[in-house]
Design an enzyme around this catalytic site. Structure first.
Site, PDB file in Angstrom:
ATOM      1  N   ASN A 120      -3.188  54.811  18.074  1.00  0.00           N
ATOM      2  CA  ASN A 120      -2.738  55.149  16.424  1.00  0.00           C
ATOM      3  C   ASN A 120      -3.544  54.159  15.870  1.00  0.00           C
ATOM      4  OD1 ASN A 120      -1.769  52.593  15.860  1.00  0.00           O
ATOM      5  ND2 ASN A 120       0.003  53.379  18.221  1.00  0.00           N
ATOM      6  N   ASN A 159       9.756  55.411  24.177  1.00  0.00           N
ATOM      7  CA  ASN A 159       9.352  56.879  24.840  1.00  0.00           C
ATOM      8  C   ASN A 159       8.612  56.966  26.052  1.00  0.00           C
ATOM      9  OD1 ASN A 159       6.428  55.318  22.655  1.00  0.00           O
ATOM     10  ND2 ASN A 159       7.811  57.344  21.529  1.00  0.00           N
ATOM     11  N   ARG A 205      -1.024  55.876  28.569  1.00  0.00           N
ATOM     12  CA  ARG A 205       0.259  55.865  28.854  1.00  0.00           C
ATOM     13  C   ARG A 205       0.689  56.297  29.571  1.00  0.00           C
ATOM     14  NH1 ARG A 205       3.918  55.061  23.264  1.00  0.00           N
ATOM     15  NH2 ARG A 205       5.422  53.963  25.358  1.00  0.00           N
ATOM     16  N   HIS A 248       5.014  59.648  15.055  1.00  0.00           N
ATOM     17  CA  HIS A 248       6.447  59.472  16.109  1.00  0.00           C
ATOM     18  C   HIS A 248       7.360  59.521  14.960  1.00  0.00           C
ATOM     19  CE1 HIS A 248       4.751  57.574  19.648  1.00  0.00           C
ATOM     20  NE2 HIS A 248       4.431  58.422  20.231  1.00  0.00           N
ATOM     21  N   ASP A 304      10.825  58.925  15.305  1.00  0.00           N
ATOM     22  CA  ASP A 304      11.020  56.838  14.253  1.00  0.00           C
ATOM     23  C   ASP A 304      10.597  56.267  13.804  1.00  0.00           C
ATOM     24  OD1 ASP A 304       9.233  56.381  16.172  1.00  0.00           O
ATOM     25  OD2 ASP A 304      10.613  55.601  17.639  1.00  0.00           O
ATOM     26  N   CYS A 314      11.038  51.193  18.528  1.00  0.00           N
ATOM     27  CA  CYS A 314      10.233  51.804  19.098  1.00  0.00           C
ATOM     28  C   CYS A 314      10.667  51.006  20.173  1.00  0.00           C
ATOM     29  CB  CYS A 314       9.196  51.826  18.859  1.00  0.00           C
ATOM     30  SG  CYS A 314       8.759  52.435  17.730  1.00  0.00           S
TER      31      CYS A 314
HETATM   32  N1  ARG Z   1       1.458  51.533  20.629  1.00  0.00           N
HETATM   33  C1  ARG Z   1       2.026  52.010  21.007  1.00  0.00           C
HETATM   34  C2  ARG Z   1       1.348  53.184  21.053  1.00  0.00           C
HETATM   35  O1  ARG Z   1       1.084  54.058  20.357  1.00  0.00           O
HETATM   36  C3  ARG Z   1       3.371  52.277  19.924  1.00  0.00           C
HETATM   37  C4  ARG Z   1       4.635  53.514  20.910  1.00  0.00           C
HETATM   38  C5  ARG Z   1       5.587  53.084  19.233  1.00  0.00           C
HETATM   39  N2  ARG Z   1       6.823  54.192  20.182  1.00  0.00           N
HETATM   40  C6  ARG Z   1       7.104  54.012  18.884  1.00  0.00           C
HETATM   41  N3  ARG Z   1       8.469  54.973  19.499  1.00  0.00           N
HETATM   42  N4  ARG Z   1       6.979  54.891  17.766  1.00  0.00           N
HETATM   43  O2  ARG Z   1       2.334  54.435  21.730  1.00  0.00           O
END
Ligand code: ARG
Length: 277
Positions: free
Chosen positions: A19, A69, A88, A164, A166, A258
């Site tokens: 991201n 997540n 992930r 995302h 959230d 998160c």
């Molecule tokens: N580094 C993680 C990703 O890019 C951060 C996730 C953040 N989670 C969230 N629920 N916004 O997947």
């Protein structure tokens, strides 16, 4: 009272870039990350009185800390995430085992349908809002609506910094939420405005400090430090605001929300029974 699932940051780090916030050149400080996570946990557990469950950290899964997540929990059911990013996807079996081991019925989407859990799926009252585009796919929304037997309102995310749901939308009650308008398209903004009576706009300044990535517990709101205007607005509305410095997690594109997953109140009692067995 409901509980939250968290994962200690033992193996947290910036090991890949998935991201716009992440850069391997700007690593997280492990000691600081641990101190910040502990502060968040204590604020939620001790100051807000919420029960915290934890999942065991795993080497090689630096983003496992972002338990939002893991999936979406509704009652005893846990709809497991299917990560878009291969980096992930190794988290899926860890969360599957945790849910199954704690009395949840684990429900899985077809292997090619991406859905990143509560990161992209939030209840505002009884209405479920789901984000799509950067991570979760809109195809997942119909499948989840069918599984849960409820209507989903789909919101397209248009700004990669708010990848995302959230990160740009936070329900605060049955008819109240805060959001960053710039993260949504015109249609999404209209959906929100016509369904939520009290919509609090978050400035770009505070949205970029992840002000929308907040955790609400009754009248307490835990959010990342530095969101001064938003903090003042929320205090003015009678909330007790707890700013927590989460600088190391912002480097990964995450903050307070998160780092937690809501476990439905109705499941908590049976979970305790499992722990005793
Ligand atoms: N580094 C993680 C990703 O890019 C951060 C996730 C953040 N989670 C969230 N629920 N916004 O997947």
């Amino acid at each position: 009272m409901s509980a939250l699932l968290m994962c200690p940051p033992t193996y947290f780090g910036i090991e890949y870039e998935i991201n716009p916030w992440m850069s391997r050149l700007r690593g997280a400080d492990p000691g600081l990350a641990t101190a910040q996570w502990t502060h968040l946990r204590e604020t939620l557990g001790q100051q807000c009185g919420i029960q915290i469950e934890t999942v065991e950290p795993q080497a090689g899964l630096p983003d496992l800390v972002f338990t939002a997540n893991a999936g979406l929990v509704v009652g005893r059911r846990a709809i497991l995430s299917r990560f878009r990013v291969p980096a992930r996807s190794g988290e899926e079996p860890v969360f599957r085992d945790w849910f199954a081991g704690h009395g949840f019925e684990v429900v899985e989407l077809p292997p090619d349908v991406f859905f990143e859990g509560e990161g992209d799926a939030l209840f505002c009252g009884e209405q479920l809002y789901c984000g799509y585009h950067f991570r979760s796919e809109i195809r997942s929304h119909d499948l989840i609506a069918e599984m849960l037997g409820r209507r989903i309102l789909s919101l397209q995310l248009v700004d990669p910094r708010f990848y995302h749901l959230d990160t740009c939308f936070c329900p605060l009650g049955p008819d109240r939420a805060m959001y960053f308008p710039g993260a949504f398209d015109e249609y999404g903004r209209r959906v929100l405005a016509s369904n939520i009576g009290d919509l609090i706009e978050v400035s770009e300044h505070d949205a970029l400090r992840f002000g929308c990535n907040a955790v609400l517990i009754h009248d307490d709101i835990v959010l990342p430090a530095g969101c001064n205007q938003l903090t003042a607005d929320l205090c003015g509305r009678g909330y007790r605001v707890h700013p927590v410095n989460l600088s190391e997690y912002l480097k990964s594109g995450g903050a307070a929300k998160c780092l937690v997953l809501r476990l439905d109140a109705r499941t908590t009692a049976s979970m305790q029974m499992c722990d005793r067995e």
